[in-house]
Design an enzyme around this catalytic site. Structure first.
Site, short mmCIF file in Angstrom:
data_model
loop_
_atom_site.label_atom_id
_atom_site.label_comp_id
_atom_site.label_asym_id
_atom_site.label_seq_id
_atom_site.Cartn_x
_atom_site.Cartn_y
_atom_site.Cartn_z
N ASP A 21 0.88 -1.16 0.00
CA ASP A 21 0.00 0.00 0.00
C ASP A 21 0.93 1.23 0.00
O ASP A 21 2.09 1.11 0.40
CB ASP A 21 -0.87 -0.04 1.26
CG ASP A 21 -1.68 1.23 1.44
OD1 ASP A 21 -2.27 1.68 0.46
OD2 ASP A 21 -1.69 1.76 2.58
N LEU A 22 0.45 2.37 -0.48
CA LEU A 22 1.32 3.55 -0.57
C LEU A 22 1.18 4.47 0.66
O LEU A 22 2.13 4.63 1.44
CB LEU A 22 0.99 4.32 -1.86
CG LEU A 22 1.77 5.60 -2.11
CD1 LEU A 22 3.26 5.32 -2.30
CD2 LEU A 22 1.22 6.35 -3.33
N ASP A 23 -0.04 5.03 0.82
CA ASP A 23 -0.27 6.01 1.89
C ASP A 23 -0.20 5.32 3.26
O ASP A 23 -0.97 4.41 3.54
CB ASP A 23 -1.67 6.65 1.72
CG ASP A 23 -1.77 7.48 0.44
OD1 ASP A 23 -0.84 8.24 0.16
OD2 ASP A 23 -2.79 7.35 -0.27
N THR A 29 1.20 10.38 3.88
CA THR A 29 0.39 11.42 3.26
C THR A 29 -0.86 11.73 4.09
O THR A 29 -1.57 12.70 3.78
CB THR A 29 -0.06 10.97 1.86
OG1 THR A 29 -0.38 9.58 1.95
CG2 THR A 29 1.01 11.17 0.82
N LYS A 57 -8.49 6.34 6.68
CA LYS A 57 -7.31 5.67 6.10
C LYS A 57 -7.73 4.49 5.22
O LYS A 57 -8.52 3.65 5.64
CB LYS A 57 -6.37 5.20 7.21
CG LYS A 57 -5.61 6.35 7.83
CD LYS A 57 -4.54 5.90 8.78
CE LYS A 57 -3.79 7.11 9.32
NZ LYS A 57 -2.91 6.76 10.44
N GLY A 58 -7.19 4.47 4.01
CA GLY A 58 -7.48 3.36 3.10
C GLY A 58 -8.81 3.50 2.39
O GLY A 58 -9.15 2.71 1.51
N ARG A 61 -11.68 8.36 -2.10
CA ARG A 61 -11.95 9.79 -1.96
C ARG A 61 -13.44 10.07 -1.72
O ARG A 61 -13.82 10.78 -0.78
CB ARG A 61 -11.48 10.53 -3.21
CG ARG A 61 -11.43 12.03 -3.04
CD ARG A 61 -10.96 12.70 -4.32
NE ARG A 61 -9.69 12.17 -4.81
CZ ARG A 61 -9.21 12.38 -6.03
NH1 ARG A 61 -9.88 13.14 -6.88
NH2 ARG A 61 -8.06 11.86 -6.40
N SER A 127 -2.68 0.67 -4.29
CA SER A 127 -3.19 1.81 -3.52
C SER A 127 -4.55 2.27 -4.03
O SER A 127 -4.85 2.19 -5.22
CB SER A 127 -2.19 2.97 -3.63
OG SER A 127 -2.77 4.16 -3.15
N ALA A 128 -5.35 2.81 -3.10
CA ALA A 128 -6.65 3.37 -3.47
C ALA A 128 -6.51 4.75 -4.10
O ALA A 128 -7.45 5.27 -4.71
CB ALA A 128 -7.52 3.48 -2.22
N SER A 129 -5.32 5.35 -3.98
CA SER A 129 -5.18 6.75 -4.37
C SER A 129 -5.01 6.97 -5.86
O SER A 129 -4.20 6.34 -6.52
CB SER A 129 -3.96 7.35 -3.66
OG SER A 129 -3.72 8.65 -4.17
N ASN A 131 -3.85 9.66 -6.86
CA ASN A 131 -2.65 10.50 -6.93
C ASN A 131 -1.36 9.67 -6.87
O ASN A 131 -0.27 10.26 -6.78
CB ASN A 131 -2.67 11.52 -5.79
CG ASN A 131 -3.77 12.56 -5.98
OD1 ASN A 131 -3.76 13.30 -6.96
ND2 ASN A 131 -4.73 12.61 -5.08
N LYS A 158 -11.09 -1.14 -1.59
CA LYS A 158 -10.82 -2.02 -0.46
C LYS A 158 -11.97 -1.88 0.53
O LYS A 158 -12.47 -0.78 0.67
CB LYS A 158 -9.50 -1.62 0.24
CG LYS A 158 -8.27 -1.63 -0.67
CD LYS A 158 -7.08 -0.96 0.00
CE LYS A 158 -5.90 -0.82 -0.95
NZ LYS A 158 -4.73 -0.15 -0.39
N GLU A 182 0.13 -3.34 4.62
CA GLU A 182 -1.00 -2.41 4.71
C GLU A 182 -1.10 -1.75 6.08
O GLU A 182 -0.85 -2.40 7.09
CB GLU A 182 -2.30 -3.20 4.50
CG GLU A 182 -2.96 -3.03 3.16
CD GLU A 182 -3.56 -1.65 2.92
OE1 GLU A 182 -3.63 -0.82 3.86
OE2 GLU A 182 -3.96 -1.39 1.78
N ASP A 183 -1.50 -0.47 6.11
CA ASP A 183 -1.71 0.20 7.39
C ASP A 183 -3.19 0.36 7.73
O ASP A 183 -3.50 0.83 8.82
CB ASP A 183 -1.05 1.59 7.38
CG ASP A 183 -1.79 2.56 6.47
OD1 ASP A 183 -2.18 2.15 5.36
OD2 ASP A 183 -1.98 3.72 6.86
C1 BG6 Z 1 -5.79 6.00 0.35
C2 BG6 Z 1 -5.73 6.92 1.57
O1 BG6 Z 1 -4.53 5.45 0.11
O2 BG6 Z 1 -6.19 6.75 -0.80
C3 BG6 Z 1 -7.08 7.60 1.76
O3 BG6 Z 1 -5.42 6.15 2.72
C4 BG6 Z 1 -7.49 8.33 0.48
O4 BG6 Z 1 -7.00 8.50 2.84
C5 BG6 Z 1 -7.48 7.35 -0.70
O5 BG6 Z 1 -8.77 8.90 0.61
C6 BG6 Z 1 -7.81 8.03 -2.04
O6 BG6 Z 1 -6.80 8.96 -2.32
P1 BG6 Z 1 -6.86 10.06 -3.47
O7 BG6 Z 1 -5.44 10.55 -3.53
O8 BG6 Z 1 -7.28 9.35 -4.72
O9 BG6 Z 1 -7.83 11.09 -3.04
MG MG Z 2 -2.71 3.18 3.60
#
Ligand code: BG6
Ligand code: MG
Length: 228
Positions: A21-23, A29, A57-58, A61, A127-129, A131, A158, A182-183
């Protein structure tokens, strides 16, 4: 760190890949997410605590936004307005992560991922992000991963295992031979749902379903992984 490849016999142990996992695992972040969501909530006239922030967390958005609106008892937003709110938060967030440097990589993260690669294991980000590409570029970490699966390429968040199963597929490794780091509780659940081994990053009191928990990747070694 000098790694003697011959010391480890991961194939015999049935471990062929590590998915991170990234964040909260590679980079912290969460503090930027918190600042940006807090600013949005404050603009709408309410606040939420750092403790409540833990629940984000995890979480994707839009799902995070739903939780926050719930905390503020905001029930009158249309889908278009919600999208606008999430975009506003993301603009502040991307402004902050735009300033990030490799100095913000969490202790031991780069070293452990490199050690895995030196020992012949494949590595991926799950990662879910959305970004993720920006963050990996800012941290100069892209060359450390054989595959990157993130919020741009999955449709089910997730604890659905989609993100990790896709990672395993891209690495061409069966899920049972993957270890996920994973955190977030939802992330540990996702990995378990995908039939993978799990290492929790954080507190054992919270990540109760992980196969094992360490406080950070600086506490992780190939020896520990080998015994998983
Ligand atoms: C997860 C974070 O990795 O990504 C969450 O733990 C975040 O806090 C999610 O909401 C989505 O991220 P992003 O960057 O797409 O808004
Ligand atoms: Mg995480």
């Amino acid at each position: 760190m000098i790694i003697n490849k011959a010391t480890y016999n991961f194939t015999a142990m049935n471990i062929k890949a590590c998915i991170f996992d990234l964040d909260g695992v590679i980079v912290d972040t969460a503090v930027y997410h918190y600042k940006a969501w807090k600013r949005l909530a404050n603009e709408m006239g309410f606040d939420f605590t750092e403790h409540q922030n833990e629940q984000l967390k995890g979480v994707s958005r839009m799902a995070s936004l739903e939780l926050i609106l719930g905390w503020g008892n905001v029930t009158n937003k249309t889908e278009a307005e919600k999208l606008e709110l999430a975009t506003r938060k993301n603009d502040w967030y991307t402004e902050m992560i735009g300033q990030m440097t490799p100095a913000e990589i969490l202790p031991g993260a780069r070293e452990f991922v490199q050690a895995c690669r030196d020992a012949g294991l494949k590595t991926a980000i799950g990662s879910a992000s959305k970004n993720t590409p920006t963050i990996l570029a800012k941290l100069e970490l892209l060359p450390l991963f054989d595959a990157v699966v993130d919020g741009n390429s999955v449709s089910t968040p997730k604890p659905d295992p989609e993100v990790f199963l896709k990672g395993a597929e891209e690495l061409n490794v069966e899920p049972s031979a993957c270890v996920v780091f994973e955190d977030a509780i939802a992330g540990i659940e996702a990995a378990i749902n995908g039939g993978m081994k799990t290492v929790g990053i954080g507190s054992p009191d919270m990540l109760t379903r992980a196969d094992m928990v360490v406080s950070g990747l600086d506490k992780m070694t190939l020896d520990i992984l080998d015994k998983l």
